[in-house]
Design an enzyme around this catalytic site. Structure first.
Site, mmCIF file in Angstrom:
data_model
loop_
_atom_site.group_PDB
_atom_site.id
_atom_site.type_symbol
_atom_site.label_atom_id
_atom_site.label_comp_id
_atom_site.label_asym_id
_atom_site.label_seq_id
_atom_site.Cartn_x
_atom_site.Cartn_y
_atom_site.Cartn_z
ATOM 1 N N ASP A 1 0.997 -1.243 0.007
ATOM 2 C CA ASP A 1 -0.065 -0.013 0.013
ATOM 3 C C ASP A 1 0.970 1.175 0.052
ATOM 4 O OD1 ASP A 1 -2.337 1.396 0.031
ATOM 5 O OD2 ASP A 1 -1.982 1.996 2.181
ATOM 6 N N CYS B 1 -4.399 -1.540 -2.153
ATOM 7 C CA CYS B 1 -4.400 -0.145 -2.544
ATOM 8 C C CYS B 1 -5.316 -0.134 -3.471
ATOM 9 C CB CYS B 1 -3.096 0.602 -2.578
ATOM 10 S SG CYS B 1 -3.257 2.170 -3.068
ATOM 11 N N GLU C 1 -3.056 9.457 7.388
ATOM 12 C CA GLU C 1 -1.414 9.427 7.394
ATOM 13 C C GLU C 1 -0.482 10.244 8.517
ATOM 14 O OE1 GLU C 1 1.188 7.275 5.554
ATOM 15 O OE2 GLU C 1 -0.822 6.150 5.047
ATOM 16 N N CYS D 1 -11.226 2.651 -0.163
ATOM 17 C CA CYS D 1 -9.799 2.987 -0.006
ATOM 18 C C CYS D 1 -9.426 2.270 1.513
ATOM 19 C CB CYS D 1 -9.872 4.528 0.177
ATOM 20 S SG CYS D 1 -8.124 5.026 0.972
ATOM 21 N N HIS E 1 -7.294 2.732 3.419
ATOM 22 C CA HIS E 1 -7.243 3.586 4.874
ATOM 23 C C HIS E 1 -8.460 3.637 5.419
ATOM 24 C CE1 HIS E 1 -3.363 4.677 3.025
ATOM 25 N NE2 HIS E 1 -2.957 5.504 3.905
HETATM 26 N N1 DGL Z 1 -4.929 2.944 0.647
HETATM 27 C C1 DGL Z 1 -5.018 3.585 -0.703
HETATM 28 C C2 DGL Z 1 -6.311 3.269 -1.470
HETATM 29 O O1 DGL Z 1 -6.728 2.037 -1.190
HETATM 30 C C3 DGL Z 1 -4.603 5.069 -0.401
HETATM 31 C C4 DGL Z 1 -4.380 5.832 -1.624
HETATM 32 C C5 DGL Z 1 -3.547 7.037 -1.419
HETATM 33 O O2 DGL Z 1 -2.216 6.891 -0.816
HETATM 34 O O3 DGL Z 1 -4.021 8.042 -1.556
HETATM 35 O O4 DGL Z 1 -6.478 4.052 -2.250
#
Ligand code: DGL
Length: 271
Positions: free
Chosen positions: A7, A70, A155, A189, A191
């Site tokens: 990711d 990701c 983050e 996503c 996150h």
């Molecule tokens: N975890 C990533 C996703 O699923 C985040 C992408 C990012 O870094 O903006 O899209």
């Protein structure tokens, strides 16, 4: 051989946790490109270049099977890597994503046939969810909502304050204002499960919020069952190694705080 999980940052840990719980004996290597996160606002070429570097890094460490945990990388880089790069990287190597397994099951979740997708700008711009759901469940209407502030807030560990609340309310209400009949919202996503409780609080109680971890884990288990030759090569010591392009200490703390993973083996690397 170990299974690689990639990711841009901490988000893929939500997938890794589910993979480990579905496949507890398997060995995993997780790579978070924290130094260059977020990917969500970057161009197609940059996401492709960074993702390919990460895939090569994991493959050099014995991961012949890599899961792009990701959505942004799955939406913007997976197909190019599978078509352009895998033939050179080795015929026994595979790269899988998280969009396809989600799309395969989403039709089973919705009754109103109206689904919302919360995702990064990059994922929304790719229209991967609309296109893929259109193929597998053409009667489902898809509403994609970009949430560009959420990954930076997570983050930077700024997810539990008024500023974060403002942006969680903003994007959820923008989504629901486009169609009040949405009954299923995908956290598109990896996150976003880290702020799932707050997202649920901001959506109507009738809406089911779907996270991808369990879906991707069941899909990988099924993949290994169907690909016995790959499964037979997987090491099974129940170990997880972590790589980050940022600080080891920050990563260790975030993994514990965000998803409750206690890290034993971690190494800072550059890509
Ligand atoms: N975890 C990533 C996703 O699923 C985040 C992408 C990012 O870094 O903006 O899209």
């Amino acid at each position: 051989m170990r299974i690689g999980v990639f990711d841009s940052g901490y988000g893929g840990l939500t997938i890794l946790k589910a993979l480990h719980s579905e496949l507890p004996d398997y060995d995993f290597v997780y790579l978070g490109d924290n130094a260059r996160a977020p990917y969500g606002t970057r161009s197609f070429d940059v996401v492709y270049e960074y993702t390919l570097e990460a895939v090569k890094c994991l493959m050099e460490r014995g991961c012949d099977l890599v899961v792009l945990a990701c959505n942004t990388a799955s939406a913007k880089a997976l197909r190019s890597i599978q078509q352009n790069d895998l033939p050179q990287l080795g015929s026994e190597k595979r790269v899988l994503g998280v969009v396809r397994p989600t799309v395969e099951v989403i039709g089973q979740y919705t009754k109103s046939r109206k689904v919302g997708i919360l995702a990064t700008e990059g994922t929304v711009a790719s229209r991967s969810y609309s296109i893929e759901i259109g193929k597998l469940a053409p009667d489902v209407e898809v509403y994609e909502q970009a949430c560009p502030m959420w990954v930076p807030l997570i983050e930077n560990n700024e997810r539990d304050n008024e500023g974060a609340d403002y942006f969680i309310r903003k994007y959820t209400s923008e989504l629901m204002s486009r169609c009040a009949d949405i009954d299923t919202v995908v956290l598109g996503c990896t996150h976003y499960p880290i702020i799932k409780r707050r997202i649920e609080e901001c959506l109507p109680p009738t809406v089911r919020v779907v996270e991808q971890g369990g879906i991707v884990a069941r899909s990988l288990k099924d993949y290994l069952r169907r690909h016995g030759e790959m499964d037979a090569r997987c090491a099974r010591n129940g170990q997880m190694e972590f790589l980050t392009t940022e600080s080891e200490e920050k990563f260790r703390k975030a993994a514990a705080d965000f998803v409750g993973i206690e890290i034993k083996q971690i190494k800072a690397i550059s890509l």
